[in-house]
Design a protein around this motif. Structure first.
Motif, PDB file in Angstrom:
ATOM      1  N   SER B  94       0.909  -1.205   0.006  1.00 50.39           N
ATOM      2  CA  SER B  94      -0.070   0.170   0.057  1.00 50.39           C
ATOM      3  C   SER B  94       0.935   1.218  -0.032  1.00 50.39           C
ATOM      4  CB  SER B  94      -0.947  -0.024   1.260  1.00 50.39           C
ATOM      5  OG  SER B  94      -0.392   0.427   2.477  1.00 50.39           O
ATOM      6  N   ASP B  95       0.408   2.263  -0.247  1.00 51.82           N
ATOM      7  CA  ASP B  95       0.944   3.502  -0.406  1.00 51.82           C
ATOM      8  C   ASP B  95       0.788   4.354   0.743  1.00 51.82           C
ATOM      9  OD1 ASP B  95      -1.327   5.295  -2.774  1.00 51.82           O
ATOM     10  OD2 ASP B  95      -1.522   4.518  -0.878  1.00 51.82           O
ATOM     11  N   GLY B  96       0.049   3.989   1.921  1.00 48.89           N
ATOM     12  CA  GLY B  96      -0.036   4.864   2.911  1.00 48.89           C
ATOM     13  C   GLY B  96      -0.998   5.922   2.617  1.00 48.89           C
ATOM     14  N   GLY B  97      -1.821   6.039   1.671  1.00 50.92           N
ATOM     15  CA  GLY B  97      -2.585   6.986   1.277  1.00 50.92           C
ATOM     16  C   GLY B  97      -3.744   7.019   1.993  1.00 50.92           C
ATOM     17  N   GLN B  98      -4.813   8.189   1.906  1.00 51.62           N
ATOM     18  CA  GLN B  98      -5.945   8.303   2.494  1.00 51.62           C
ATOM     19  C   GLN B  98      -6.839   7.132   2.338  1.00 51.62           C
ATOM     20  OE1 GLN B  98      -7.447  11.899   0.832  1.00 51.62           O
ATOM     21  NE2 GLN B  98      -8.681  10.895  -0.697  1.00 51.62           N
ATOM     22  N   GLY B  99      -7.590   6.651   3.556  1.00 51.74           N
ATOM     23  CA  GLY B  99      -8.430   5.875   3.555  1.00 51.74           C
ATOM     24  C   GLY B  99      -8.104   4.736   3.110  1.00 51.74           C
ATOM     25  N   ASN B 100      -6.580   4.024   2.868  1.00 47.48           N
ATOM     26  CA  ASN B 100      -6.601   2.719   2.522  1.00 47.48           C
ATOM     27  C   ASN B 100      -7.003   2.290   1.150  1.00 47.48           C
ATOM     28  OD1 ASN B 100      -5.215   2.128   5.248  1.00 47.48           O
ATOM     29  ND2 ASN B 100      -7.480   2.417   5.549  1.00 47.48           N
ATOM     30  N   TYR B 101      -6.805   3.395   0.315  1.00 52.10           N
ATOM     31  CA  TYR B 101      -7.105   3.194  -1.110  1.00 52.10           C
ATOM     32  C   TYR B 101      -6.535   2.270  -1.997  1.00 52.10           C
ATOM     33  CZ  TYR B 101      -7.367   4.660  -5.900  1.00 52.10           C
ATOM     34  OH  TYR B 101      -7.263   4.680  -7.335  1.00 52.10           O
ATOM     35  N   GLY B 102      -5.050   2.477  -1.693  1.00 53.67           N
ATOM     36  CA  GLY B 102      -4.015   1.752  -2.283  1.00 53.67           C
ATOM     37  C   GLY B 102      -3.522   0.384  -2.140  1.00 53.67           C
ATOM     38  N   TYR B 103      -4.430  -0.305  -1.593  1.00 51.71           N
ATOM     39  CA  TYR B 103      -3.970  -1.842  -1.558  1.00 51.71           C
ATOM     40  C   TYR B 103      -3.789  -2.612  -2.880  1.00 51.71           C
ATOM     41  CZ  TYR B 103      -3.575  -2.048   3.592  1.00 51.71           C
ATOM     42  OH  TYR B 103      -3.004  -1.995   4.933  1.00 51.71           O
ATOM     43  N   THR B 104      -2.775  -3.130  -3.144  1.00 53.72           N
ATOM     44  CA  THR B 104      -2.529  -4.031  -4.189  1.00 53.72           C
ATOM     45  C   THR B 104      -2.244  -5.422  -3.654  1.00 53.72           C
ATOM     46  OG1 THR B 104      -1.823  -2.140  -5.472  1.00 53.72           O
ATOM     47  CG2 THR B 104      -1.421  -4.408  -6.409  1.00 53.72           C
ATOM     48  N   PHE B 105      -2.835  -6.149  -4.097  1.00 57.37           N
ATOM     49  CA  PHE B 105      -2.575  -7.824  -3.683  1.00 57.37           C
ATOM     50  C   PHE B 105      -1.884  -8.628  -4.824  1.00 57.37           C
ATOM     51  CE2 PHE B 105      -4.657  -8.609   0.431  1.00 57.37           C
ATOM     52  CZ  PHE B 105      -5.286  -7.357   0.495  1.00 57.37           C
ATOM     53  N   GLY B 106      -1.148  -9.684  -4.618  1.00 55.79           N
ATOM     54  CA  GLY B 106      -0.481 -10.453  -5.279  1.00 55.79           C
ATOM     55  C   GLY B 106      -1.484 -11.650  -5.520  1.00 55.79           C
ATOM     56  N   SER B 107      -1.206 -12.502  -6.424  1.00 50.87           N
ATOM     57  CA  SER B 107      -2.102 -13.392  -6.996  1.00 50.87           C
ATOM     58  C   SER B 107      -2.178 -14.742  -6.069  1.00 50.87           C
ATOM     59  CB  SER B 107      -1.644 -14.000  -8.178  1.00 50.87           C
ATOM     60  OG  SER B 107      -1.600 -12.992  -9.385  1.00 50.87           O
ATOM     61  N   GLY B 108      -1.300 -14.567  -4.803  1.00 50.44           N
ATOM     62  CA  GLY B 108      -1.318 -15.624  -3.710  1.00 50.44           C
ATOM     63  C   GLY B 108      -0.523 -16.814  -4.057  1.00 50.44           C
ATOM     64  N   THR B 109      -0.207 -17.348  -2.829  1.00 54.19           N
ATOM     65  CA  THR B 109       0.566 -18.733  -2.917  1.00 54.19           C
ATOM     66  C   THR B 109      -0.313 -19.906  -2.361  1.00 54.19           C
ATOM     67  OG1 THR B 109       2.681 -17.715  -3.007  1.00 54.19           O
ATOM     68  CG2 THR B 109       2.668 -20.049  -2.022  1.00 54.19           C
ATOM     69  N   ARG B 110      -0.617 -20.839  -3.105  1.00 56.06           N
ATOM     70  CA  ARG B 110      -1.430 -21.942  -2.231  1.00 56.06           C
ATOM     71  C   ARG B 110      -0.545 -22.900  -1.607  1.00 56.06           C
ATOM     72  NH1 ARG B 110      -6.544 -22.981  -2.071  1.00 56.06           N
ATOM     73  NH2 ARG B 110      -6.975 -21.682  -3.656  1.00 56.06           N
ATOM     74  N   LEU B 111      -0.301 -23.015  -0.160  1.00 54.21           N
ATOM     75  CA  LEU B 111       0.612 -23.833   0.413  1.00 54.21           C
ATOM     76  C   LEU B 111      -0.219 -24.911   1.104  1.00 54.21           C
ATOM     77  CD1 LEU B 111       3.265 -24.394   1.620  1.00 54.21           C
ATOM     78  CD2 LEU B 111       2.702 -23.042   3.574  1.00 54.21           C
ATOM     79  N   THR B 112       0.400 -26.093   0.864  1.00 51.44           N
ATOM     80  CA  THR B 112      -0.220 -27.360   1.297  1.00 51.44           C
ATOM     81  C   THR B 112       1.037 -28.158   2.132  1.00 51.44           C
ATOM     82  OG1 THR B 112      -1.871 -27.690  -0.491  1.00 51.44           O
ATOM     83  CG2 THR B 112      -1.434 -29.654   1.081  1.00 51.44           C
ATOM     84  N   VAL B 113       0.681 -28.255   3.393  1.00 48.64           N
ATOM     85  CA  VAL B 113       1.401 -29.064   4.397  1.00 48.64           C
ATOM     86  C   VAL B 113       1.060 -30.489   4.707  1.00 48.64           C
ATOM     87  CG1 VAL B 113       2.996 -28.971   6.523  1.00 48.64           C
ATOM     88  CG2 VAL B 113       2.288 -26.881   5.301  1.00 48.64           C
ATOM     89  N   VAL B 114       1.621 -31.390   4.384  1.00 49.61           N
ATOM     90  CA  VAL B 114       1.174 -32.671   4.442  1.00 49.61           C
ATOM     91  C   VAL B 114       2.076 -33.511   5.569  1.00 49.61           C
ATOM     92  CG1 VAL B 114       0.301 -32.830   2.121  1.00 49.61           C
ATOM     93  CG2 VAL B 114       2.673 -33.677   2.791  1.00 49.61           C
TER      94      VAL B 114
END
Lengths: 114, 114
Positions: B94-114
């Protein structure tokens, strides 16, 4: 940090207007209200943000009453592709001394059916 | 190229193994976050960093550690993986801008622990 309360789930038919209300009774003076949308297995993405009254963009409208203790996300004429989880977040400008990170919570799971 | 890149996208590991999830960003944001998502539980904050020298614990930091190697890189480690750490992990900036407008997420990591 303002706590939010929103319904766990909602159902709608295609073509209807969907309104999701979020309660935030202890919202602070400099807090903004922001909504994010998350599709399965993807990260959330920004939808809309507002401070007071009404905000509209190409995706949704956000209605905020004068007391700002609640807000309503309005999705006009939903389609199947609007099926997602919607998060309501409340927060103000962050800075390095007193900043905080958002807790997204569980959101509202919207299911749109034909 | 994606603004926020997570590697690997999927990982299966055995109980007791050490594993590192990596995140890099081209947004130029100072603030980076790691979230975990379990089905039906929304997003839970693990760790966050407001700059290279600043690391903070989130809601569920036990069993995890992080390293902020540079402004653009924020890694999450599981020192000794256990099955209940099986989840979808998201990195965000995030850019720390007003109201938390600037959150950008990655595509995610799917983790499986067996």
């Amino acid at each position: 940090l303002a706590k939010t309360t929103q319904p766990i789930s909602m159902d709608s038919y295609e073509g209807q207007e969907v309104n999701i209300t979020c309660s935030h009774n202890n919202i602070a003076t400099n807090d903004y209200i922001t909504w994010y949308q998350q599709f399965p297995s993807q990260g959330p993405r920004f939808i809309i943000q507002g401070y007071k009254t009404k905000v509209t963009n190409e995706v949704a409208s956000l209605f905020i009453p004068a007391d700002r203790k609640s807000s309503t996300l309005s999705l006009p004429r939903v389609s199947l592709s609007d099926t997602a989880v919607y998060y309501c977040l409340v927060g103000g400008p962050e800075n390095s001394n007193s900043g905080y990170a958002l807790n997204f919570g569980k959101g509202t799971s919207l299911l749109v059916t034909p | 190229d994606a603004d926020v890149t997570q590697t690997p996208r999927n990982r299966i590991t055995k109980t007791g193994k050490r594993i590192m999830l990596e995140c890099s960003q081209t947004k130029g944001h100072d603030r980076m976050y790691w979230y975990r998502q379990d089905p039906g539980l929304g997003l839970q904050l693990i760790y966050y960093s407001f700059d290279v020298k600043d690391i903070n614990k989130g809601e569920i930091s036990d069993g995890y550690s992080v390293s902020r190697q540079a402004q653009a890189k924020f890694s999450l480690s599981l020192e000794s993986a256990i099955p209940n750490q099986t989840a979808l992990y998201f990195c965000a900036t995030s850019d720390g801008g007003q109201g938390n407008y600037g959150y950008t997420f990655g595509s995610g990591t799917r983790l499986t622990v067996v």
